[in-house]
Motif scaffolding. Structure first.
Motif, PDB file in Angstrom:
ATOM      1  N   THR A   5       0.824  -1.203   0.000  1.00 53.26           N
ATOM      2  CA  THR A   5       0.000   0.000   0.000  1.00 53.26           C
ATOM      3  C   THR A   5       0.861   1.256   0.000  1.00 53.26           C
ATOM      4  OG1 THR A   5      -0.151   0.109   2.414  1.00 53.26           O
ATOM      5  CG2 THR A   5      -1.871  -1.147   1.276  1.00 53.26           C
ATOM      6  N   VAL A   8      -2.149   7.837   0.380  1.00 53.59           N
ATOM      7  CA  VAL A   8      -2.472   9.025  -0.415  1.00 53.59           C
ATOM      8  C   VAL A   8      -2.865  10.167   0.516  1.00 53.59           C
ATOM      9  CG1 VAL A   8      -4.064   9.971  -2.148  1.00 53.59           C
ATOM     10  CG2 VAL A   8      -3.236   7.623  -2.374  1.00 53.59           C
ATOM     11  N   TYR A 108     -14.407   6.237 -10.369  1.00 54.22           N
ATOM     12  CA  TYR A 108     -13.601   5.374 -11.234  1.00 54.22           C
ATOM     13  C   TYR A 108     -14.287   5.277 -12.591  1.00 54.22           C
ATOM     14  CZ  TYR A 108     -10.976   1.127 -12.628  1.00 54.22           C
ATOM     15  OH  TYR A 108     -10.213   0.202 -13.288  1.00 54.22           O
ATOM     16  N   ARG A 137      -9.787   8.682  -9.542  1.00 56.33           N
ATOM     17  CA  ARG A 137      -8.686   7.814  -9.959  1.00 56.33           C
ATOM     18  C   ARG A 137      -8.617   7.622 -11.471  1.00 56.33           C
ATOM     19  NH1 ARG A 137      -8.815   1.635  -9.009  1.00 56.33           N
ATOM     20  NH2 ARG A 137      -7.808   1.782 -11.009  1.00 56.33           N
ATOM     21  N   VAL A 153      -5.625  10.995  -8.412  1.00 52.30           N
ATOM     22  CA  VAL A 153      -4.484  10.093  -8.276  1.00 52.30           C
ATOM     23  C   VAL A 153      -4.380   9.207  -9.507  1.00 52.30           C
ATOM     24  CG1 VAL A 153      -4.521  10.054  -5.748  1.00 52.30           C
ATOM     25  CG2 VAL A 153      -5.807   8.340  -7.019  1.00 52.30           C
ATOM     26  N   VAL A 155      -3.682   5.628 -10.791  1.00 51.98           N
ATOM     27  CA  VAL A 155      -3.738   4.274 -10.258  1.00 51.98           C
ATOM     28  C   VAL A 155      -3.464   3.315 -11.407  1.00 51.98           C
ATOM     29  CG1 VAL A 155      -5.163   2.580  -9.054  1.00 51.98           C
ATOM     30  CG2 VAL A 155      -5.405   5.010  -8.523  1.00 51.98           C
ATOM     31  N   GLN A 159      -4.206  -2.169  -9.384  1.00 53.41           N
ATOM     32  CA  GLN A 159      -4.254  -1.485  -8.096  1.00 53.41           C
ATOM     33  C   GLN A 159      -5.667  -1.002  -7.824  1.00 53.41           C
ATOM     34  OE1 GLN A 159      -1.222   1.594  -8.698  1.00 53.41           O
ATOM     35  NE2 GLN A 159       0.055   0.519  -7.208  1.00 53.41           N
ATOM     36  N   ARG A 160      -5.935  -0.743  -6.558  1.00 54.93           N
ATOM     37  CA  ARG A 160      -7.238  -0.221  -6.149  1.00 54.93           C
ATOM     38  C   ARG A 160      -7.018   0.922  -5.160  1.00 54.93           C
ATOM     39  NH1 ARG A 160      -6.574  -4.839  -2.763  1.00 54.93           N
ATOM     40  NH2 ARG A 160      -6.783  -4.181  -0.597  1.00 54.93           N
ATOM     41  N   VAL A 161      -8.050   1.726  -4.974  1.00 56.80           N
ATOM     42  CA  VAL A 161      -8.023   2.796  -3.991  1.00 56.80           C
ATOM     43  C   VAL A 161      -8.926   2.370  -2.836  1.00 56.80           C
ATOM     44  CG1 VAL A 161      -8.580   5.208  -3.511  1.00 56.80           C
ATOM     45  CG2 VAL A 161      -7.648   4.568  -5.748  1.00 56.80           C
ATOM     46  N   ILE A 176      -3.516   3.557  -1.822  1.00 57.25           N
ATOM     47  CA  ILE A 176      -3.522   2.794  -3.070  1.00 57.25           C
ATOM     48  C   ILE A 176      -2.893   1.456  -2.723  1.00 57.25           C
ATOM     49  CG2 ILE A 176      -2.620   2.579  -5.416  1.00 57.25           C
ATOM     50  CD1 ILE A 176      -2.584   5.653  -5.547  1.00 57.25           C
ATOM     51  N   ASP A 178      -2.097  -2.739  -3.997  1.00 55.72           N
ATOM     52  CA  ASP A 178      -2.088  -3.763  -5.047  1.00 55.72           C
ATOM     53  C   ASP A 178      -3.268  -4.680  -4.788  1.00 55.72           C
ATOM     54  OD1 ASP A 178       0.231  -2.738  -6.133  1.00 55.72           O
ATOM     55  OD2 ASP A 178       1.548  -4.106  -5.036  1.00 55.72           O
TER      56      ASP A 178
END
Length: 183
Positions: A5, A8, A108, A137, A153, A155, A159-161, A176, A178
């Motif tokens: 991680t 952010v 997203y 993102r 951001v 990404v 990856q995910r937020v 953020i 993996d």
């Protein structure tokens, strides 16, 4: 295996970001008259409530608020399973002629917002609908943009937020990460 991680926003940065967003929402709407903050379940509700408290402290006016659960309005509902978990939609008034700000944690693809717009139509015809998101993102699949953005951001694929709020998660943080099983 825990995903890697990157922070952010920590708790202090998240608070500053919400304060800035509150100022931008008031400015965008030329004040607080007929303003309604509607958070999308789950974390958008908590963010909208916090923004509402900030506006009340700064402007001396309590802004109407509500919660929206878009589960039954999703365009992929058939893939969710036979018994989707549905949260509460709380909009106990008409939205006719109101200035509605939809609040969500992460923007997203735009599909959640499309569903929120569909559901809002069942509650009246607002004078205006704006969108405020904590994190944008990128990666849109629909032509939807936010009017107020806390942080943009980049990404990467894979990856995910993750947004954590004190009320639900015991901490305030945006990271953020993996996706599970990837490094």
């Amino acid at each position: 295996m825990n995903p890697k991680t990157t922070t952010v926003l920590d708790a202090r940065a998240l608070d500053r970001t919400l304060r800035r967003m509150a100022d931008q929402i008031v400015e965008l709407n030329a004040g607080t008259d007929n303003l309604v903050l509607v958070g999308i379940q789950r974390r958008g509700v908590q963010l909208a409530e916090r923004i509402g408290r900030i506006i009340k402290a700064q402007e001396g006016v309590a802004v109407a608020g509500g919660a929206l659960d878009i589960t039954l309005y999703r365009d992929d509902l058939q893939t969710v399973g036979p018994r989707p978990v549905v949260g509460a939609t709380t909009l106990p008034w008409t939205l006719d002629d109101q200035r509605v700000v939809i609040v969500d944690d992460v923007l997203y693809t735009g599909r959640t917002i499309r569903a929120a717009l569909d559901e809002l139509a069942d509650f009246g015809r607002p004078a205006r609908i704006a969108l405020a998101v904590l994190i944008d993102r990128g990666g849109r699949e629909l032509p939807i943009h936010a009017d107020v953005v806390g942080r943009r951001v980049d990404v990467a694929a894979g990856q995910r937020v993750d947004v954590f709020v004190e009320e639900l998660d015991g901490r305030d943080e945006v990271v953020i990460a993996d996706r599970d099983g990837e490094s």
